[in-house]
Design a protein around this motif. Structure first.
Motif, PDB file in Angstrom:
ATOM      1  N   PRO A 177       0.806  -1.236   0.000  1.00  0.00           N
ATOM      2  CA  PRO A 177       0.000   0.000   0.000  1.00  0.00           C
ATOM      3  C   PRO A 177       0.831   1.274   0.000  1.00  0.00           C
ATOM      4  O   PRO A 177       0.472   2.248  -0.672  1.00  0.00           O
ATOM      5  CB  PRO A 177      -0.828  -0.118   1.293  1.00  0.00           C
ATOM      6  CG  PRO A 177      -0.926  -1.588   1.534  1.00  0.00           C
ATOM      7  CD  PRO A 177       0.389  -2.142   1.084  1.00  0.00           C
ATOM      8  N   ILE A 178       1.954   1.289   0.730  1.00  0.00           N
ATOM      9  CA  ILE A 178       2.763   2.512   0.747  1.00  0.00           C
ATOM     10  C   ILE A 178       3.700   2.581  -0.453  1.00  0.00           C
ATOM     11  O   ILE A 178       3.968   3.666  -0.988  1.00  0.00           O
ATOM     12  CB  ILE A 178       3.565   2.623   2.071  1.00  0.00           C
ATOM     13  CG1 ILE A 178       4.142   4.033   2.206  1.00  0.00           C
ATOM     14  CG2 ILE A 178       4.668   1.573   2.151  1.00  0.00           C
ATOM     15  CD1 ILE A 178       4.768   4.307   3.550  1.00  0.00           C
ATOM     16  N   ARG A 179       4.181   1.452  -0.925  1.00  0.00           N
ATOM     17  CA  ARG A 179       5.068   1.461  -2.083  1.00  0.00           C
ATOM     18  C   ARG A 179       4.338   1.913  -3.336  1.00  0.00           C
ATOM     19  O   ARG A 179       4.944   2.468  -4.258  1.00  0.00           O
ATOM     20  CB  ARG A 179       5.671   0.077  -2.294  1.00  0.00           C
ATOM     21  CG  ARG A 179       6.659  -0.335  -1.207  1.00  0.00           C
ATOM     22  CD  ARG A 179       7.329  -1.654  -1.541  1.00  0.00           C
ATOM     23  NE  ARG A 179       8.134  -1.541  -2.751  1.00  0.00           N
ATOM     24  CZ  ARG A 179       8.697  -2.583  -3.351  1.00  0.00           C
ATOM     25  NH1 ARG A 179       8.548  -3.808  -2.848  1.00  0.00           N
ATOM     26  NH2 ARG A 179       9.426  -2.402  -4.428  1.00  0.00           N
ATOM     27  N   ALA A 180       3.021   1.690  -3.382  1.00  0.00           N
ATOM     28  CA  ALA A 180       2.235   2.135  -4.540  1.00  0.00           C
ATOM     29  C   ALA A 180       2.203   3.656  -4.650  1.00  0.00           C
ATOM     30  O   ALA A 180       1.894   4.190  -5.725  1.00  0.00           O
ATOM     31  CB  ALA A 180       0.806   1.589  -4.438  1.00  0.00           C
ATOM     32  N   HIS A 181       2.525   4.346  -3.553  1.00  0.00           N
ATOM     33  CA  HIS A 181       2.510   5.813  -3.555  1.00  0.00           C
ATOM     34  C   HIS A 181       3.925   6.392  -3.503  1.00  0.00           C
ATOM     35  O   HIS A 181       4.079   7.595  -3.293  1.00  0.00           O
ATOM     36  CB  HIS A 181       1.698   6.320  -2.364  1.00  0.00           C
ATOM     37  CG  HIS A 181       0.244   5.964  -2.438  1.00  0.00           C
ATOM     38  ND1 HIS A 181      -0.688   6.725  -3.103  1.00  0.00           N
ATOM     39  CD2 HIS A 181      -0.430   4.884  -1.956  1.00  0.00           C
ATOM     40  CE1 HIS A 181      -1.873   6.157  -3.015  1.00  0.00           C
ATOM     41  NE2 HIS A 181      -1.743   5.040  -2.317  1.00  0.00           N
ATOM     42  N   MET A 182       4.922   5.545  -3.709  1.00  0.00           N
ATOM     43  CA  MET A 182       6.311   6.001  -3.744  1.00  0.00           C
ATOM     44  C   MET A 182       6.802   6.008  -5.187  1.00  0.00           C
ATOM     45  O   MET A 182       6.217   5.340  -6.048  1.00  0.00           O
ATOM     46  CB  MET A 182       7.178   5.077  -2.877  1.00  0.00           C
ATOM     47  CG  MET A 182       6.823   5.129  -1.394  1.00  0.00           C
ATOM     48  SD  MET A 182       7.684   3.858  -0.413  1.00  0.00           S
ATOM     49  CE  MET A 182       9.393   4.368  -0.649  1.00  0.00           C
ATOM     50  N   PRO A 183       7.837   6.746  -5.480  1.00  0.00           N
ATOM     51  CA  PRO A 183       8.383   6.755  -6.846  1.00  0.00           C
ATOM     52  C   PRO A 183       8.788   5.346  -7.286  1.00  0.00           C
ATOM     53  O   PRO A 183       9.126   4.494  -6.456  1.00  0.00           O
ATOM     54  CB  PRO A 183       9.608   7.677  -6.737  1.00  0.00           C
ATOM     55  CG  PRO A 183       9.316   8.542  -5.559  1.00  0.00           C
ATOM     56  CD  PRO A 183       8.549   7.691  -4.600  1.00  0.00           C
ATOM     57  N   PRO A 184       8.768   5.070  -8.593  1.00  0.00           N
ATOM     58  CA  PRO A 184       9.150   3.739  -9.094  1.00  0.00           C
ATOM     59  C   PRO A 184      10.557   3.350  -8.645  1.00  0.00           C
ATOM     60  O   PRO A 184      11.461   4.194  -8.574  1.00  0.00           O
ATOM     61  CB  PRO A 184       9.075   3.899 -10.618  1.00  0.00           C
ATOM     62  CG  PRO A 184       8.141   5.046 -10.828  1.00  0.00           C
ATOM     63  CD  PRO A 184       8.339   5.972  -9.675  1.00  0.00           C
ATOM     64  N   ASP A 185      10.702   2.077  -8.322  1.00  0.00           N
ATOM     65  CA  ASP A 185      11.986   1.495  -7.914  1.00  0.00           C
ATOM     66  C   ASP A 185      12.492   2.009  -6.566  1.00  0.00           C
ATOM     67  O   ASP A 185      13.624   1.702  -6.176  1.00  0.00           O
ATOM     68  CB  ASP A 185      13.071   1.731  -8.983  1.00  0.00           C
ATOM     69  CG  ASP A 185      12.702   1.098 -10.313  1.00  0.00           C
ATOM     70  OD1 ASP A 185      12.061   0.023 -10.294  1.00  0.00           O
ATOM     71  OD2 ASP A 185      13.036   1.680 -11.351  1.00  0.00           O
ATOM     72  N   SER A 186      11.690   2.809  -5.878  1.00  0.00           N
ATOM     73  CA  SER A 186      12.106   3.268  -4.551  1.00  0.00           C
ATOM     74  C   SER A 186      11.780   2.199  -3.508  1.00  0.00           C
ATOM     75  O   SER A 186      10.923   1.340  -3.721  1.00  0.00           O
ATOM     76  CB  SER A 186      11.406   4.583  -4.187  1.00  0.00           C
ATOM     77  OG  SER A 186      10.007   4.407  -4.180  1.00  0.00           O
ATOM     78  N   LYS A 187      12.476   2.254  -2.387  1.00  0.00           N
ATOM     79  CA  LYS A 187      12.316   1.243  -1.345  1.00  0.00           C
ATOM     80  C   LYS A 187      12.160   1.903   0.019  1.00  0.00           C
ATOM     81  O   LYS A 187      12.555   3.062   0.215  1.00  0.00           O
ATOM     82  CB  LYS A 187      13.532   0.306  -1.319  1.00  0.00           C
ATOM     83  CG  LYS A 187      13.764  -0.465  -2.605  1.00  0.00           C
ATOM     84  CD  LYS A 187      15.004  -1.339  -2.494  1.00  0.00           C
ATOM     85  CE  LYS A 187      15.257  -2.121  -3.766  1.00  0.00           C
ATOM     86  NZ  LYS A 187      16.467  -2.982  -3.662  1.00  0.00           N
ATOM     87  N   LEU A 188      11.602   1.166   0.934  1.00  0.00           N
ATOM     88  CA  LEU A 188      11.581   1.608   2.321  1.00  0.00           C
ATOM     89  C   LEU A 188      12.995   1.533   2.878  1.00  0.00           C
ATOM     90  O   LEU A 188      13.794   0.684   2.467  1.00  0.00           O
ATOM     91  CB  LEU A 188      10.644   0.723   3.155  1.00  0.00           C
ATOM     92  CG  LEU A 188       9.173   0.714   2.762  1.00  0.00           C
ATOM     93  CD1 LEU A 188       8.422  -0.327   3.589  1.00  0.00           C
ATOM     94  CD2 LEU A 188       8.545   2.079   2.953  1.00  0.00           C
ATOM     95  N   ILE A 189      13.305   2.405   3.808  1.00  0.00           N
ATOM     96  CA  ILE A 189      14.640   2.412   4.380  1.00  0.00           C
ATOM     97  C   ILE A 189      14.626   1.753   5.757  1.00  0.00           C
ATOM     98  O   ILE A 189      13.578   1.642   6.399  1.00  0.00           O
ATOM     99  CB  ILE A 189      15.202   3.846   4.491  1.00  0.00           C
ATOM    100  CG1 ILE A 189      14.354   4.674   5.459  1.00  0.00           C
ATOM    101  CG2 ILE A 189      15.258   4.496   3.120  1.00  0.00           C
ATOM    102  CD1 ILE A 189      14.938   6.038   5.771  1.00  0.00           C
ATOM    103  N   ALA A 190      15.786   1.300   6.199  1.00  0.00           N
ATOM    104  CA  ALA A 190      15.950   0.714   7.532  1.00  0.00           C
ATOM    105  C   ALA A 190      16.924   1.589   8.301  1.00  0.00           C
ATOM    106  O   ALA A 190      18.128   1.571   8.041  1.00  0.00           O
ATOM    107  CB  ALA A 190      16.464  -0.719   7.421  1.00  0.00           C
ATOM    108  N   VAL A 191      16.399   2.353   9.260  1.00  0.00           N
ATOM    109  CA  VAL A 191      17.248   3.252  10.046  1.00  0.00           C
ATOM    110  C   VAL A 191      18.063   2.468  11.058  1.00  0.00           C
ATOM    111  O   VAL A 191      19.261   2.687  11.220  1.00  0.00           O
ATOM    112  CB  VAL A 191      16.376   4.319  10.748  1.00  0.00           C
ATOM    113  CG1 VAL A 191      17.242   5.188  11.664  1.00  0.00           C
ATOM    114  CG2 VAL A 191      15.656   5.182   9.716  1.00  0.00           C
TER     115      VAL A 191
END
Length: 262
Positions: free
Chosen positions: A59-73
């Motif tokens: 659900p959140i990746r669908a609203h992020m730029p293409p090929d972008s990923k979640l980060i791990a802090v």
């Protein structure tokens, strides 16, 4: 509670020592844990922790730029977060089994007419919980991130942390799963004569206000998520009122039915 002096009491003489209750509780807890472990093991093979995390993050990746990923802090997040999601889904998958173990623990202390409605309530409650979680996954998150993205400044790059995202959706899953239990709570309140159907109807306006207050507390501070929780709660409250008459009728003890007939 069983009356040992009443020969017509079907539970008379079935009382167990306190230690046996503790042993039975321990066994039921172990059975529930075994069920969760079996589901977790199956999910570990397919679709695997990565597959589950990708599904939850969709659900959140669908609203992020293409090929972008979640980060791990956090340095350990790439290892622990997939496992956390795996266990979360395992608990949800084993929910009917967990609820059955709860029912099996209390069943010996229930009368026959109570057992008839206890198990269907557990099944219905599990179904409602799944509906609430599915509602979050396939509707609420999409609308919520659309709303948030609309107000995100163009100069800000949204790079969400996977740990905070998983924690947020876990809270939403729990909130909606519990909120969708409103019909169960309403029917039980009427069945045990803690409130009447007429009182529930007169309380309708107050419940609407209460639903919006709860939604404002447990959901993110956006109007769409609050409406997505409050409106289903109000509708499910009406479902509970409608189902109360039927539930009271089918769950009556035999002697109660005879008294009404006479």
């Amino acid at each position: 509670m069983a009356d040992p002096n009443n020969k017509d009491d079907e539970l008379a003489g079935t009382e167990q020592p306190f230690v046996e209750h503790l042993i039975e509780l321990r066994n039921r807890l172990l059975y529930a844990i075994y069920g969760i472990a079996v589901v977790a093991l199956a999910l570990a093979f397919f679709p695997g922790p990565d597959g589950l995390l990708n599904f939850v993050a969709e659900p959140i990746r669908a609203h992020m730029p293409p090929d972008s990923k979640l980060i791990a802090v956090d340095v350990f997040s790439p290892f622990f977060i997939p496992l956390k999601v795996l266990m979360m889904v395992a608990v949800l998958g084993a929910l009917p089994w967990i609820m059955y173990q709860m029912w099996a623990f209390v069943a010996p202390g229930l009368y026959a007419h109570e057992k008839r409605f206890a198990l269907p309530l557990i099944v219905f409650g599990s179904f409602l919980a799944y509906c609430g979680i599915a509602f979050v996954q396939f509707f609420v998150l999409d609308k919520m991130f659309t709303f948030i993205q609309h107000f995100t400044p163009a100069s800000v790059a949204a790079t969400p942390d996977v740990a905070s995202y998983v924690q947020a959706i876990l809270s939403l899953y729990l909130a909606f799963a519990l909120a969708f239990q409103v019909p169960i709570v309403v029917m039980l309140l009427v069945r045990f004569e803690m409130v009447t159907i007429e009182k529930l109807k007169s309380f309708r306006g107050y419940f609407i206000v209460l639903a919006f207050v709860i939604a404002a507390i447990v959901t993110p501070p956006d109007v769409l998520s609050q409406l997505a929780l409050a409106i289903p709660m109000c509708l499910l409250y009406e479902v509970g009122i409608l189902g109360s008459r039927w539930f009271v009728r089918i769950s009556k003890a035999p002697e109660e039915g005879e008294q009404e007939a006479s």
